[in-house]
Write a protein that holds these residues in place. Structure first.
Motif, PDB file in Angstrom:
ATOM      1  N   PRO A 321       0.769  -1.330   0.209  1.00 50.98           N
ATOM      2  CA  PRO A 321       0.048  -0.053   0.180  1.00 50.98           C
ATOM      3  C   PRO A 321       0.961   1.318   0.128  1.00 50.98           C
ATOM      4  CG  PRO A 321      -0.111  -0.939   2.343  1.00 50.98           C
ATOM      5  CD  PRO A 321       0.676  -2.100   1.212  1.00 50.98           C
ATOM      6  N   PRO A 322       0.097   2.518  -0.261  1.00 49.33           N
ATOM      7  CA  PRO A 322       1.049   3.507  -0.486  1.00 49.33           C
ATOM      8  C   PRO A 322       1.748   4.097   0.735  1.00 49.33           C
ATOM      9  CG  PRO A 322      -1.280   4.058  -0.344  1.00 49.33           C
ATOM     10  CD  PRO A 322      -1.248   2.628  -0.412  1.00 49.33           C
ATOM     11  N   GLY A 323       1.582   3.630   2.064  1.00 49.64           N
ATOM     12  CA  GLY A 323       2.332   4.198   3.235  1.00 49.64           C
ATOM     13  C   GLY A 323       1.837   3.181   4.406  1.00 49.64           C
ATOM     14  N   VAL A 324       2.714   3.632   5.494  1.00 47.74           N
ATOM     15  CA  VAL A 324       2.336   2.863   6.652  1.00 47.74           C
ATOM     16  C   VAL A 324       0.961   2.854   7.358  1.00 47.74           C
ATOM     17  CG1 VAL A 324       3.484   4.390   8.177  1.00 47.74           C
ATOM     18  CG2 VAL A 324       3.465   1.930   8.853  1.00 47.74           C
ATOM     19  N   ASP A 325       0.300   4.001   7.308  1.00 47.45           N
ATOM     20  CA  ASP A 325      -0.884   4.144   7.850  1.00 47.45           C
ATOM     21  C   ASP A 325      -1.889   3.468   7.151  1.00 47.45           C
ATOM     22  OD1 ASP A 325      -0.544   5.708   5.786  1.00 47.45           O
ATOM     23  OD2 ASP A 325      -1.875   7.618   6.151  1.00 47.45           O
ATOM     24  N   SER A 326      -1.916   3.284   5.605  1.00 47.93           N
ATOM     25  CA  SER A 326      -2.908   2.293   5.121  1.00 47.93           C
ATOM     26  C   SER A 326      -2.533   1.208   5.316  1.00 47.93           C
ATOM     27  CB  SER A 326      -2.557   2.789   3.599  1.00 47.93           C
ATOM     28  OG  SER A 326      -3.210   2.009   2.638  1.00 47.93           O
ATOM     29  N   PHE A 327      -1.325   0.587   5.339  1.00 45.26           N
ATOM     30  CA  PHE A 327      -0.884  -0.618   5.775  1.00 45.26           C
ATOM     31  C   PHE A 327      -1.479  -1.331   6.976  1.00 45.26           C
ATOM     32  CE2 PHE A 327       2.165  -3.891   7.576  1.00 45.26           C
ATOM     33  CZ  PHE A 327       2.013  -4.692   6.802  1.00 45.26           C
ATOM     34  N   LEU A 328      -1.446  -0.346   8.114  1.00 44.86           N
ATOM     35  CA  LEU A 328      -2.082  -0.580   9.505  1.00 44.86           C
ATOM     36  C   LEU A 328      -3.526  -0.901   9.327  1.00 44.86           C
ATOM     37  CD1 LEU A 328       0.056   1.922  11.572  1.00 44.86           C
ATOM     38  CD2 LEU A 328      -0.228  -0.698  11.573  1.00 44.86           C
ATOM     39  N   LEU A 359      11.367  -5.966   0.049  1.00 44.24           N
ATOM     40  CA  LEU A 359      11.924  -5.066   1.123  1.00 44.24           C
ATOM     41  C   LEU A 359      10.913  -4.054   1.343  1.00 44.24           C
ATOM     42  CD1 LEU A 359      15.738  -5.060  -0.058  1.00 44.24           C
ATOM     43  CD2 LEU A 359      14.674  -6.122   1.942  1.00 44.24           C
ATOM     44  N   ASN A 360      10.076  -3.395   0.534  1.00 43.17           N
ATOM     45  CA  ASN A 360       9.080  -2.436   0.764  1.00 43.17           C
ATOM     46  C   ASN A 360       8.077  -3.132   2.068  1.00 43.17           C
ATOM     47  OD1 ASN A 360       7.132  -0.635   0.852  1.00 43.17           O
ATOM     48  ND2 ASN A 360       7.564  -0.198  -1.492  1.00 43.17           N
ATOM     49  N   PHE A 361       7.746  -4.136   1.492  1.00 39.84           N
ATOM     50  CA  PHE A 361       6.899  -4.924   2.478  1.00 39.84           C
ATOM     51  C   PHE A 361       7.417  -5.166   3.975  1.00 39.84           C
ATOM     52  CE2 PHE A 361       4.108  -6.821  -1.016  1.00 39.84           C
ATOM     53  CZ  PHE A 361       2.940  -6.314  -0.550  1.00 39.84           C
ATOM     54  N   HIS A 362       8.911  -5.644   3.792  1.00 38.77           N
ATOM     55  CA  HIS A 362       9.599  -5.633   5.171  1.00 38.77           C
ATOM     56  C   HIS A 362       9.572  -4.165   5.902  1.00 38.77           C
ATOM     57  CE1 HIS A 362      13.148  -8.224   7.046  1.00 38.77           C
ATOM     58  NE2 HIS A 362      12.384  -7.430   7.906  1.00 38.77           N
ATOM     59  N   ILE A 365       6.263  -3.804   7.643  1.00 35.08           N
ATOM     60  CA  ILE A 365       5.890  -4.550   8.699  1.00 35.08           C
ATOM     61  C   ILE A 365       6.462  -4.037   9.967  1.00 35.08           C
ATOM     62  CG2 ILE A 365       6.186  -6.726   9.736  1.00 35.08           C
ATOM     63  CD1 ILE A 365       5.596  -7.814   6.672  1.00 35.08           C
ATOM     64  N   GLU A 366       8.021  -3.768   9.929  1.00 33.85           N
ATOM     65  CA  GLU A 366       8.802  -3.238  10.701  1.00 33.85           C
ATOM     66  C   GLU A 366       8.060  -2.086  11.583  1.00 33.85           C
ATOM     67  OE1 GLU A 366      11.040  -4.983  12.445  1.00 33.85           O
ATOM     68  OE2 GLU A 366      10.450  -6.482  10.924  1.00 33.85           O
ATOM     69  N   LEU A 367       7.605  -0.921  10.457  1.00 37.83           N
ATOM     70  CA  LEU A 367       7.279   0.297  10.896  1.00 37.83           C
ATOM     71  C   LEU A 367       5.953   0.113  11.654  1.00 37.83           C
ATOM     72  CD1 LEU A 367       7.787   2.464   7.657  1.00 37.83           C
ATOM     73  CD2 LEU A 367       8.928   2.929   9.936  1.00 37.83           C
ATOM     74  N   ALA A 368       5.208  -0.912  11.246  1.00 34.57           N
ATOM     75  CA  ALA A 368       3.750  -1.173  11.905  1.00 34.57           C
ATOM     76  C   ALA A 368       3.945  -1.731  13.222  1.00 34.57           C
ATOM     77  CB  ALA A 368       2.933  -2.269  11.064  1.00 34.57           C
ATOM     78  N   LYS A 369       5.122  -2.606  13.209  1.00 37.29           N
ATOM     79  CA  LYS A 369       5.200  -3.310  14.598  1.00 37.29           C
ATOM     80  C   LYS A 369       5.873  -2.284  15.635  1.00 37.29           C
ATOM     81  CE  LYS A 369       6.488  -7.835  12.954  1.00 37.29           C
ATOM     82  NZ  LYS A 369       7.860  -9.002  13.003  1.00 37.29           N
TER      83      LYS A 369
END
Length: 704
Positions: A321-328, A359-362, A365-369
């Motif tokens: 997704p476009p950013g960590v907020d959308s990922f969360l 790596l973008n996904f990785h 995931i780290e930012l979300a954690k």
């Protein structure tokens, strides 16, 4: 814990009677709401935020609402779909308390009922309509809830809502209590500042509880791999479970649905959900998915929001997704009944650089954690003030209105002070939307304003978009697509829409009539114009931090790619060493790999006076060598190139285009001035040294 005892017993029993213990967030909110405090609340998805604010608000205003039998609580959500879903969720609670709940948007208006709601759930645009029409029912409102506020923060719709709420407050003869909620807010105070100004008192509550993320990253080489995975789950006929696949475009949604529907055991389980579908079609999908014990739904961001679709066993992400907020938001849809989120990250088929996407996904995931979100200060936006100035004058039948009264609409926001409002009013007069009074400091409606009102274009602040056409089956509206598709379709064309195949029966200027079909090849792919997402600078920076570590945790990847990912990261680490900027020479200049995003690269080219340059998210190609140690690191030091940074784009709203050009430019550079990652990235580049590499080295991984 135990604050539910402060609620009216009937309210506590209705909302929390079936639970042995309420969530921490729900407990903390109660005393503040009961004491009339304004609140900005941030808590994870599935933490019961809606109940957390509604239970104490109902308890606080229950007696007043019943005694006056009037509209008392306004609940504002960003989309009609979420409005409808919230009404379905709250109705069982409120009915037990003799509290009427209703909705108001373009498809339904419960304010026309003989007995109006005590709680009204609506959108910002519908609140605008009610204010425009001078609806007396608004006079009884004592509290406002603002849901999914992250979608409105630093946007034109957010400014629109901010001014609407200020108008509502000025209309009332009593204080207005408000609560703003979201799952993904970085700085809670910034939300208050953007919507209500810095002088508004508020309490900031944040639940830092994190759910465990059980994740795996896979690289798809063909869609058959995805088919095989779901055949394993459902192929025996005994498999159960609901799975949500997020894609980043409507086209990808339909492509995935096409592949999965070709499998006999999956064909009846697959559905799609995206914004082009009609309301009726989306609600059918939501009902099917919510009530199924086994199903696969492929969606764009439309299901990021808290629409009730039941418990999801796992979320699949087709592309980051476009950013960590959308990922969360997306992974938060998974497995809400437990403390663990299940997510499978799929690198897209045909991706230019699959290892970089992995790596973008990785990094996400780290930012979300860590709960690490980008920090952006409140933007100084202006476009929606144009719409609100015109709307206000229209609401008084175009009569001449004092400039001081118009300036008061935006008085809570320091950047929209009277001199700025006067500048905007002058521009609107010059364009024919307003008329200035001959000798008094007042403005009335011009002919163009009446035209906006006649065409019902006065209520919203959505981006400019291409004209759309309907797709219909009989009398049923299936949804909308861009009119550019008229150039691609003929009678007899086979298309994929709403997760099914259709044969084009008839084509008219404003609609395409279709009939269902089970077979038929080849398909004509529909076009869905839109801007590319680009790369998020915050995430790019996190990718670099990830690979520059001495070791990379490869357990998060499927076993078949762990070794390749490690080798790729090792090579990246050699090229992108800390405090270095790789580059190679061309016959006519230099190609620098800054990985800093388009706007930073463009600003650097302008500030270093490059005659010819090309800026992308990854690279800056220029004719002259750059002295990086002399690079300014304060965004305000780029003031002399602000005018050249400005670009008109399709994300502008109609009302932004009516602003004076200087103010349009000031709006455009807000992302430059207010995003903390800009400053940190400029500082990182200034401290770095340019290191020359060969063209071959940079091309190995398709970086150039």
């Amino acid at each position: 814990m135990g604050n539910e005892k402060l609620l009216y017993p009937s309210v506590a029993t209705t909302f929390y009677g079936n639970f042995s213990q309420i969530y921490k967030t729900q407990d903390e909110v109660i005393p503040y709401v009961l004491n009339g405090k304004n609140i900005v609340l941030s808590a994870g998805t599935g933490s019961g935020k809606t109940e957390a604010v509604m239970a104490p608000l109902i308890s606080r205003y229950l007696k007043k609402a019943i005694e006056t039998d009037s509209l008392t609580i306004l609940y504002i959500a960003p989309t009609k779909a979420l409005v409808n879903d919230l009404e379905r969720r709250l109705y069982p609670y409120l009915r037990k308390l003799d509290f009427r709940v209703g909705i108001r948007h373009g498809d339904q208006d419960d304010m026309k009922l003989r007995m109006i709601p005590h709680v009204l759930i609506t959108t910002p645009e519908s609140l605008d309509v009610m204010l425009f029409r001078g609806d007396k029912a608004l006079d009884g409102i004592h509290a406002v809830v603002l849901d999914e506020i992250h979608l409105l923060y630093n946007t034109q719709r957010g400014l629109h809502l901010s001014i609407l709420l200020n108008r509502l407050k000025q209309k009332l003869d009593h204080p207005l209590q408000w609560v703003a909620i979201s799952a993904t807010i970085c700085n809670l105070q910034y939300v208050r500042d953007f919507l209500f100004g810095t002088n508004e008192e508020a309490v900031f509550l944040e639940d830092l509880t994190k759910r465990e993320i059980d994740s795996q990253i896979r690289i798809l080489k063909s869609m058959d791999q995805l088919k095989e995975l779901f055949i394993k789950i459902f192929g025996s006929g005994c498999g159960r479970g609901k799975y949500l696949i997020f894609a980043n475009s409507r086209r990808e949604c339909e492509q995935i649905a096409t592949f999965l529907s070709e499998v006999e055991c999956l064909s009846d389980l697959v559905c799609t959900h995206y914004s082009s579908l009609s309301v009726e079609m989306r609600e059918e999908v939501e009902y099917f998915f919510n009530n199924s014990v086994k199903a696969i739904c492929i969606s764009t961001s439309t299901l990021e929001l808290g629409i009730d679709i039941g418990n999801i066993d796992a979320v699949f992400l087709y592309g980051p997704p476009p950013g960590v907020d959308s990922f969360l938001q997306r992974i938060g849809r998974s497995n809400r009944r437990s403390k663990k989120t299940n997510v499978i990250c799929l690198v897209r088929i045909g991706c230019t650089n699959p290892y970089l996407e992995a790596l973008n996904f990785h990094a996400l995931i780290e930012l979300a954690k860590e709960g690490n979100l980008p920090e952006k200060k409140p933007y100084s936006l202006f476009g929606s003030s144009v719409q609100q100035l015109l709307s206000y004058i229209g609401s008084v039948n175009g009569e001449y209105t004092r400039t001081s009264e118009l300036a008061k609409l935006c008085s809570h926001l320091p950047h929209l002070e009277r001199p700025t409002i006067e500048l905007i009013l002058g521009e609107l007069e010059a364009d024919g939307y307003l008329k200035a009074h001959g000798f008094k400091n007042r403005y009335g409606a011009g002919q163009k304003l009446y035209k906006l009102i006649d065409h019902r274009m006065i209520y919203g602040n959505f981006p400019l978009s291409t004209q759309e056409i309907r797709i219909i089956h009989g009398k049923k509206n299936l949804g909308y697509v861009s009119s550019i598709n008229l150039l691609r379709l003929n009678r007899g064309s086979i298309i994929r829409f709403a997760g099914k195949k259709w044969k084009v029966k008839n084509i008219k200027k404003e609609e395409v009539e279709v009939t269902p079909i089970n077979i038929g090849e080849p398909l004509t792919n529909l076009l869905y114009p839109g801007n590319s997402m680009g790369l998020d600078i915050f995430v790019i920076s996190s990718i670099l931090d990830l690979i520059q570590k001495s070791s990379l945790d490869t357990k998060i990847y499927s076993k078949d790619i762990q070794r390749d990912i490690q080798e790729f990261a090792n090579l990246y680490r050699q090229i992108f060493q800390q405090n270095t900027i790789p580059f190679y020479r061309k016959s006519d200049g230099y190609v620098y790999f800054t990985l800093s995003g388009y706007i930073i690269n463009k600003a650097i080219a302008l500030i270093t006076k490059q005659a010819n340059f090309k800026a992308t998210d990854i690279t800056l190609t220029c004719s002259k060598k750059i002295e990086w140690d002399l690079l300014p690191t304060d965004p305000t030091e780029y003031k002399r190139v602000f005018q050249s940074l400005f670009e008109v784009n399709s994300n502008q709203t109609f009302y932004q285009t009516l602003l004076p050009k200087e103010i349009q430019k000031l709006e455009f550079i807000q992302c430059w001035l207010c995003d903390s990652i800009i400053t940190s990235q400029l500082l990182k580049l200034q401290k770095s040294s340019a290191v020359e590499n060969s063209v071959e080295e940079m091309c190995v991984w398709e970086l150039s």
